[in-house]
Design a protein around this motif. Structure first.
Motif: not given
Length: 142
Positions: A118-120, A129-134, A137-140
């Motif tokens: 839902r977030f990534v 390393e791998l970066l997961m971008v959040i 809008e889902v946080i709001f």
């Protein structure tokens, strides 16, 4: 996605947010717990006269890490026009600002499960390393 991403660590994993969505980083904040609030709401803190609701992003991601009590580090998001409240979330530590190009990013893998899906919104392949971008809008929506 192309552009700049603010990175941060949470539960030993590297996450990021589009820097356009970030208002500021607050260090050593003291927050007040809110009795009978949902489990993902850590508390409230005063940011130069503005009340900021502080979320436990690790809880929302089912990371299982308990936030430290007392002083903490958080990222405060820019308020949206349709929802002017200030929202922040606890992090373990800040990372850096990374330039993202389309050739090093892709959508979340199909085998990613749980709340992360839902977030990534994308995964970025960095050198080590791998970066997961959040998706902010889902946080709001929480």
């Amino acid at each position: 996605m192309t552009g700049k991403v603010l990175t941060f660590y949470l539960g030993g994993l590297l996450f990021g947010l589009d820097i356009v969505a970030v208002k500021e980083i607050q260090r050593n904040i003291e927050y007040t717990p809110v009795p009978d609030s949902p489990a993902h709401i850590v508390g409230l803190f005063n940011m130069r006269g503005q009340v900021v609701t502080l979320l436990d992003l690790a809880y929302l991601l089912n990371n299982g890490k308990e936030p430290e009590k007392g002083r903490a580090v958080c990222i405060v998001l820019k308020p949206r026009a349709e929802a002017p409240e200030h929202i922040g979330f606890l992090i373990d530590r800040t990372g850096s600002v990374v330039d993202i190009q389309d050739d090093i990013s892709e959508g979340p893998p199909a085998n990613m499960s749980g709340e992360l899906t839902r977030f990534v919104k994308e995964v970025v392949k960095l050198n080590e390393e791998l970066l997961m971008v959040i998706d902010s809008e889902v946080i709001f929506e929480q």
